[in-house]
Design an enzyme around this catalytic site. Structure first.
Site, PDB file in Angstrom:
ATOM      1  CG  HIS A 205      86.152  12.624 113.388  1.00 60.65           C
ATOM      2  ND1 HIS A 205      86.704  12.027 112.056  1.00 60.65           N
ATOM      3  CD2 HIS A 205      85.524  11.536 113.816  1.00 60.65           C
ATOM      4  CE1 HIS A 205      86.483  10.715 112.006  1.00 60.65           C
ATOM      5  NE2 HIS A 205      85.656  10.413 113.009  1.00 60.65           N
TER       6      HIS A 205
HETATM    7  C1  UD1 Z   1      81.152   9.260 115.162  1.00 57.33           C
HETATM    8  C2  UD1 Z   1      81.661   7.849 115.262  1.00 57.33           C
HETATM    9  C3  UD1 Z   1      83.103   7.714 114.456  1.00 57.33           C
HETATM   10  C4  UD1 Z   1      82.844   8.067 113.092  1.00 57.33           C
HETATM   11  C5  UD1 Z   1      82.297   9.513 113.005  1.00 57.33           C
HETATM   12  C6  UD1 Z   1      81.947   9.847 111.550  1.00 57.33           C
HETATM   13  C7  UD1 Z   1      81.294   6.770 117.312  1.00 57.33           C
HETATM   14  C8  UD1 Z   1      81.931   6.267 118.696  1.00 57.33           C
HETATM   15  N1  UD1 Z   1      82.144   7.532 116.606  1.00 57.33           N
HETATM   16  O1  UD1 Z   1      82.192  10.064 115.777  1.00 57.33           O
HETATM   17  O2  UD1 Z   1      83.557   6.278 114.727  1.00 57.33           O
HETATM   18  O3  UD1 Z   1      84.109   8.157 112.611  1.00 57.33           O
HETATM   19  O4  UD1 Z   1      80.989   9.347 113.896  1.00 57.33           O
HETATM   20  O5  UD1 Z   1      81.828  11.218 111.378  1.00 57.33           O
HETATM   21  O6  UD1 Z   1      80.022   6.417 117.094  1.00 57.33           O
HETATM   22  N2  UD1 Z   1      78.265  16.799 117.246  1.00 57.33           N
HETATM   23  C9  UD1 Z   1      77.315  18.087 116.804  1.00 57.33           C
HETATM   24  N3  UD1 Z   1      76.669  17.798 115.852  1.00 57.33           N
HETATM   25  C10 UD1 Z   1      76.473  16.602 115.296  1.00 57.33           C
HETATM   26  C11 UD1 Z   1      76.955  15.757 115.706  1.00 57.33           C
HETATM   27  C12 UD1 Z   1      78.042  15.480 116.587  1.00 57.33           C
HETATM   28  O7  UD1 Z   1      77.463  19.223 117.322  1.00 57.33           O
HETATM   29  O8  UD1 Z   1      75.361  16.084 114.458  1.00 57.33           O
HETATM   30  C13 UD1 Z   1      79.243  17.025 118.321  1.00 57.33           C
HETATM   31  C14 UD1 Z   1      78.773  17.137 119.635  1.00 57.33           C
HETATM   32  O9  UD1 Z   1      79.457  17.800 120.525  1.00 57.33           O
HETATM   33  C15 UD1 Z   1      79.317  15.592 119.838  1.00 57.33           C
HETATM   34  C16 UD1 Z   1      80.388  15.261 119.069  1.00 57.33           C
HETATM   35  O10 UD1 Z   1      80.294  16.119 118.265  1.00 57.33           O
HETATM   36  O11 UD1 Z   1      79.370  15.129 121.273  1.00 57.33           O
HETATM   37  C17 UD1 Z   1      81.097  13.781 118.756  1.00 57.33           C
HETATM   38  O12 UD1 Z   1      79.747  13.315 118.188  1.00 57.33           O
HETATM   39  P1  UD1 Z   1      79.775  11.738 118.254  1.00 57.33           P
HETATM   40  O13 UD1 Z   1      78.635  11.356 117.402  1.00 57.33           O
HETATM   41  O14 UD1 Z   1      79.907  11.162 119.750  1.00 57.33           O
HETATM   42  O15 UD1 Z   1      81.033  11.171 117.603  1.00 57.33           O
HETATM   43  P2  UD1 Z   1      81.727  11.668 116.345  1.00 57.33           P
HETATM   44  O16 UD1 Z   1      83.048  12.287 116.901  1.00 57.33           O
HETATM   45  O17 UD1 Z   1      80.933  12.299 115.298  1.00 57.33           O
END
Ligand code: UD1
Length: 352
Positions: A205
């Site tokens: 991820h």
């Molecule tokens: C985040 C943390 C990472 C952690 C991970 C655990 C930060 C900077 N990163 O990464 O350290 O290892 O969580 O899983 O805080 N999205 C969805 N649905 C959701 C959540 C996310 O569709 O419920 C998609 C969206 O497109 C979003 C992308 O995933 O923009 C990234 O989500 P984000 O929470 O920014 O970071 P993670 O990659 O999940």
């Protein structure tokens, strides 16, 4: 008995697992807890499933911060956490955060500016890669924290090098508590139907790995050519890019897994390939070989004896690691599975 109130800020999937065991331990000590869910993870499979399955107390509020660029996402959380605290009739005794996500730094910053002591669980970890947003989040959180709970002595030493020695407690890792508590329950359930017979478990991820499609394609080509299936529960971030990739039928895709299904999969996997922090430890505790698709790790202890090997996304390094077996016998790492009890006890003594 006492009047300690801990405000816990969580928002991302692994933080729900950690909070599940610590919340129980706080309750056992008679410490009141209120949970703020930042809403960083919001899909049911990334959030609600964990609260239901692990019986985590319902959040007092969900801030619905959602996705977005780092500044925007963190700023939304910061503003909303501050508002929430200011609108309560009394200040909490302390605010607790976990790990290194944007929810972590937002909670820590909001609290410290309101003069609320910050408690950091999983303190002192360092990748020494300042390009990782998580590295910035954890360094800054550690520097504003009053109680710092480390998973191992490595964390204590990292903090000491940065001049942080007060309030530092090596207690072990709360994810070990979670794995010890929940694995027997998980293995008692039906095998997840999507699991192939014999497989390697893949999770990915990190933007550094998933945003470069040609690198990701070459990893998938390497895995697709292996003589064993790859089982890949896909993070929502990566789902959007899958249409642009060629996926071998040897790679079995799945929705994100609930925690018990993940434990079942880990237990059944031949080995693990991941760029997640938590999964490196979980693989180790399950006594599985892990290939970490990054160039560095915070969990350096797992590298001993090749239980965990760092390969980045380099096909040759992955193939080499594939053929190299652990060279040392397994020994427990990161505590004894009682970190959450220790954390609750230290919080009680410190704030009483
Ligand atoms: C985040 C943390 C990472 C952690 C991970 C655990 C930060 C900077 N990163 O990464 O350290 O290892 O969580 O899983 O805080 N999205 C969805 N649905 C959701 C959540 C996310 O569709 O419920 C998609 C969206 O497109 C979003 C992308 O995933 O923009 C990234 O989500 P984000 O929470 O920014 O970071 P993670 O990659 O999940």
């Amino acid at each position: 008995m006492n009047h300690i109130t801990v405000l816990t800020v969580i928002g991302a999937r692994p933080q729900f697992v950690k909070a599940a065991v610590v919340s129980r331990a706080l309750a056992n000590e008679g410490i009141k807890e209120q949970i703020i869910h930042t809403g960083q993870h919001y899909d049911a499979l990334m959030s609600a499933t964990f609260f239901d399955e692990l019986n985590i107390p319902q959040p007092a509020v969900n801030l619905d911060a959602g996705s977005g660029n780092h500044g925007k996402q963190t700023a939304r959380m910061l503003e909303n956490i501050e508002n929430y605290v200011l609108n309560q009739s009394s200040k909490p005794t302390a605010l607790m955060v976990y790990g290194d996500t944007n929810s972590t730094i937002a909670g820590a910053l909001a609290a410290t500016k309101l003069h609320i002591p910050v408690i950091h669980v999983e303190a002192g970890l360092r990748s020494f890669n300042r390009k990782m947003p998580e590295e910035i989040n954890r360094v800054l959180t550690d520097h504003v924290s009053e109680l710092l709970f480390c998973s191992s002595d490595e964390g204590v030493q990292n903090l000491a090098k940065e001049g942080i020695t007060d309030g530092v407690h090596p207690v072990g890792d709360v994810m070990y508590d979670a794995i010890k508590t929940f694995t027997p329950i998980a293995l008692n359930q039906d095998r997840p139907p999507s699991l192939p017979g014999k497989f390697v478990l893949l999770t990915l991820h990190r933007p550094a790995n998933t945003d470069d499609h040609s690198k990701l394609q070459s990893l998938l080509d390497t895995l697709g050519s292996l003589p064993i299936s790859t089982f890949w529960p896909v993070h929502p971030r990566v789902k959007q890019t899958l249409e642009q990739l060629n996926i071998s039928p040897n790679i079995i895709l799945s929705e994100p897994l609930a925690y018990f299904d993940m434990l079942y999969s880990l237990h059944s996997a031949e080995l693990v390939l991941t760029d997640s922090g938590g999964l490196q430890k979980e693989a180790y505790w399950m006594q599985k070989k892990c290939i970490t698709l990054r160039d560095e790790t915070e969990w350096v202890e797992t590298l001993e004896g090749n239980w965990n090997q760092l390969t980045g996304l380099h096909p040759q390094k992955i193939t080499d690691a594939w053929h190299k077996e652990p060279e040392t016998s397994w020994k427990p790492l990161y505590g004894d599975g009682k970190a959450s009890e220790k954390i609750a006890g230290i919080i009680r003594d410190y704030f009483s």
